[in-house]
Motif scaffolding. Structure first.
Motif, PDB file in Angstrom:
ATOM      1  N   TYR A   1       0.802  -1.225   0.000  1.00  0.00           N
ATOM      2  CA  TYR A   1       0.000   0.000   0.000  1.00  0.00           C
ATOM      3  C   TYR A   1       0.840   1.282   0.000  1.00  0.00           C
ATOM      4  N   TRP A   2       2.156   1.138  -0.107  1.00  0.00           N
ATOM      5  CA  TRP A   2       3.040   2.297  -0.032  1.00  0.00           C
ATOM      6  C   TRP A   2       2.728   3.356  -1.079  1.00  0.00           C
ATOM      7  N   THR A   3       2.681   2.970  -2.335  1.00  0.00           N
ATOM      8  CA  THR A   3       2.468   3.940  -3.414  1.00  0.00           C
ATOM      9  C   THR A   3       1.108   4.613  -3.285  1.00  0.00           C
ATOM     10  N   GLU A   4       0.092   3.814  -3.030  1.00  0.00           N
ATOM     11  CA  GLU A   4      -1.276   4.333  -2.932  1.00  0.00           C
ATOM     12  C   GLU A   4      -1.384   5.342  -1.776  1.00  0.00           C
ATOM     13  N   LEU A   5      -0.792   4.999  -0.650  1.00  0.00           N
ATOM     14  CA  LEU A   5      -0.857   5.867   0.521  1.00  0.00           C
ATOM     15  C   LEU A   5      -0.021   7.133   0.321  1.00  0.00           C
ATOM     16  N   LEU A   6       1.143   6.973  -0.280  1.00  0.00           N
ATOM     17  CA  LEU A   6       2.017   8.109  -0.560  1.00  0.00           C
ATOM     18  C   LEU A   6       1.325   9.105  -1.481  1.00  0.00           C
ATOM     19  N   HIS A   7       0.669   8.621  -2.505  1.00  0.00           N
ATOM     20  CA  HIS A   7      -0.052   9.501  -3.429  1.00  0.00           C
ATOM     21  C   HIS A   7      -1.194  10.224  -2.728  1.00  0.00           C
ATOM     22  N   ALA A   8      -1.929   9.522  -1.884  1.00  0.00           N
ATOM     23  CA  ALA A   8      -3.056  10.145  -1.179  1.00  0.00           C
ATOM     24  C   ALA A   8      -2.567  11.235  -0.238  1.00  0.00           C
ATOM     25  N   LEU A   9      -1.481  10.950   0.474  1.00  0.00           N
ATOM     26  CA  LEU A   9      -0.924  11.944   1.391  1.00  0.00           C
ATOM     27  C   LEU A   9      -0.353  13.135   0.622  1.00  0.00           C
TER      28      LEU A   9
ATOM     29  N   VAL B   1      -8.190  12.939   2.076  1.00  0.00           N
ATOM     30  CA  VAL B   1      -8.214  12.519   3.482  1.00  0.00           C
ATOM     31  C   VAL B   1      -8.959  11.190   3.623  1.00  0.00           C
ATOM     32  N   GLU B   2     -10.061  11.063   2.928  1.00  0.00           N
ATOM     33  CA  GLU B   2     -10.828   9.814   2.986  1.00  0.00           C
ATOM     34  C   GLU B   2     -10.025   8.651   2.408  1.00  0.00           C
ATOM     35  N   ASP B   3      -9.251   8.920   1.362  1.00  0.00           N
ATOM     36  CA  ASP B   3      -8.423   7.867   0.770  1.00  0.00           C
ATOM     37  C   ASP B   3      -7.363   7.390   1.759  1.00  0.00           C
ATOM     38  N   VAL B   4      -6.730   8.334   2.464  1.00  0.00           N
ATOM     39  CA  VAL B   4      -5.727   7.952   3.459  1.00  0.00           C
ATOM     40  C   VAL B   4      -6.349   7.071   4.531  1.00  0.00           C
ATOM     41  N   ARG B   5      -7.499   7.455   5.009  1.00  0.00           N
ATOM     42  CA  ARG B   5      -8.179   6.687   6.055  1.00  0.00           C
ATOM     43  C   ARG B   5      -8.575   5.298   5.565  1.00  0.00           C
ATOM     44  N   MET B   6      -9.034   5.214   4.332  1.00  0.00           N
ATOM     45  CA  MET B   6      -9.432   3.925   3.774  1.00  0.00           C
ATOM     46  C   MET B   6      -8.236   2.985   3.672  1.00  0.00           C
ATOM     47  N   ILE B   7      -7.109   3.501   3.196  1.00  0.00           N
ATOM     48  CA  ILE B   7      -5.910   2.673   3.051  1.00  0.00           C
ATOM     49  C   ILE B   7      -5.383   2.266   4.420  1.00  0.00           C
TER      50      ILE B   7
ATOM     51  N   GLN C   1      -2.040   7.799  12.141  1.00  0.00           N
ATOM     52  CA  GLN C   1      -2.985   8.676  12.833  1.00  0.00           C
ATOM     53  C   GLN C   1      -2.296   9.956  13.283  1.00  0.00           C
ATOM     54  N   HIS C   2      -1.050   9.832  13.765  1.00  0.00           N
ATOM     55  CA  HIS C   2      -0.286  11.022  14.148  1.00  0.00           C
ATOM     56  C   HIS C   2      -0.058  11.931  12.935  1.00  0.00           C
ATOM     57  N   ILE C   3       0.254  11.311  11.804  1.00  0.00           N
ATOM     58  CA  ILE C   3       0.481  12.079  10.573  1.00  0.00           C
ATOM     59  C   ILE C   3      -0.781  12.826  10.173  1.00  0.00           C
ATOM     60  N   MET C   4      -1.896  12.128  10.203  1.00  0.00           N
ATOM     61  CA  MET C   4      -3.156  12.754   9.789  1.00  0.00           C
ATOM     62  C   MET C   4      -3.616  13.803  10.790  1.00  0.00           C
ATOM     63  N   ASP C   5      -3.297  13.631  12.062  1.00  0.00           N
ATOM     64  CA  ASP C   5      -3.618  14.667  13.045  1.00  0.00           C
ATOM     65  C   ASP C   5      -2.912  15.972  12.679  1.00  0.00           C
ATOM     66  N   ALA C   6      -1.644  15.856  12.243  1.00  0.00           N
ATOM     67  CA  ALA C   6      -0.887  17.039  11.842  1.00  0.00           C
ATOM     68  C   ALA C   6      -1.484  17.669  10.584  1.00  0.00           C
ATOM     69  N   VAL C   7      -1.898  16.817   9.643  1.00  0.00           N
ATOM     70  CA  VAL C   7      -2.515  17.319   8.412  1.00  0.00           C
ATOM     71  C   VAL C   7      -3.830  18.027   8.728  1.00  0.00           C
ATOM     72  N   LEU C   8      -4.635  17.406   9.580  1.00  0.00           N
ATOM     73  CA  LEU C   8      -5.930  17.990   9.932  1.00  0.00           C
ATOM     74  C   LEU C   8      -5.762  19.305  10.690  1.00  0.00           C
ATOM     75  N   TYR C   9      -4.671  19.420  11.442  1.00  0.00           N
ATOM     76  CA  TYR C   9      -4.383  20.673  12.136  1.00  0.00           C
ATOM     77  C   TYR C   9      -4.125  21.788  11.116  1.00  0.00           C
TER      78      TYR C   9
END
Length: 289
Positions: A169-177, A248-254, A268-276
């Protein structure tokens, strides 16, 4: 898994008074670096060097991004502008040089070659994108996809080092982020009319705007009232908000597909920073809903 502290480690190489006083560096690629360290920490062969690899990649990415901000337009510049430009050139070169030094000291010659090849790929992608932009042969979706690829390319070099679900899932997650980062950058550009030219919003308006608007844009019209009117007329903030929500939804799904609780926690820590960061744009985004 070591705590993520790459920004603190990188300060040793980027925090110089001359740079801080006379120019401005690009944003630190925090999300992607945190993700890289977390994924490498889950591999048996590279867990101990996860932090080192994330650090050197931070310097490579910062070097590339700094060079991208060098003003190449013709015309006279003030002494301050010239000094800022010169420091960007020198800083970008310095960051890139440090990457070689750190890996050489660690005996990671193979990794030097791997990252150097990735840098070549990034530069090739940039040339292709810039030529298309100069020829006005690009649409907003193409621009966005190209930017995602540029954000991801250096990090994709680590694909073959990963194991299990992390590799899957590396590529898919990297692209979403990367999509999250790009939309946040585009939202920041919306606040500065002078940065509107060749932004996502610019290419979108070129697709849907009137003949008069297109003529003004091609003349690089950046008067604040004109640009603000385009944002409102074509619902730019709402469209960027939709792109951000999907990313954001794609990251959560992956994340739900990952097998490692540690990876899920780090994500989750990464997404907390993004959401901030997203919260900082909330007023502008809410205006369009």
């Amino acid at each position: 898994m070591k705590p993520y502290r790459v920004p603190q480690l990188a300060k040793k190489y980027v925090d110089y008074d001359m740079i801080q006083n006379h120019t401005q560096l690009p944003a630190f690629p925090d999300s992607r670096l945190h993700l890289l360290q977390a994924f490498l920490s889950e591999t048996r062969s590279y867990a101990e060097k996860a932090e080192l690899f994330a650090l050197v990649l931070s310097l490579v990415q910062l070097g590339l991004d700094t060079h991208d901000e060098i003003d190449v337009e013709d015309g006279s510049r003030s002494e301050r502008e010239m000094r800022s430009r010169q420091l960007k050139v020198l800083a970008g070169d310095y960051f890139s040089g440090r990457f070689y030094q750190l890996l050489a000291q660690a005996g990671e010659i193979t990794m030097i070659a791997k990252i150097s090849q990735a840098v070549c790929e990034v530069n090739g992608l940039k040339i292709t994108l810039y030529l298309r932009m100069q020829q006005t042969a690009i649409q907003a979706d193409d621009y966005f996809s190209s930017m995602v690829q540029l954000k991801s390319e250096l990090f994709l070099a680590f694909q073959d080092l990963l194991e299990g679900a992390a590799a899957l899932y590396w590529t898919e997650l990297l692209h979403a982020l990367s999509r999250c980062e790009i939309v946040l950058e585009e939202l920041a550009r919306c606040k500065v009319p002078a940065r509107f030219h060749q932004s996502w919003a610019y290419w979108h308006v070129l697709q849907v705007g009137t003949a008069e608007e297109l003529q003004m844009l091609k003349g690089q019209q950046t008067e604040a009232g004109f640009i603000s009117g385009l944002f409102n007329k074509y619902n730019i903030h709402a469209k960027l908000a939709a792109l951000l929500q999907q990313a954001v939804e794609d990251v959560r799904m992956i994340a739900g597909k990952l097998e490692s609780d540690k990876l899920i926690q780090e994500l989750q820590h990464i997404m907390d920073a993004v959401l901030y960061k997203i919260a900082g744009f909330a007023p502008a985004l809410n205006e369009t809903r």
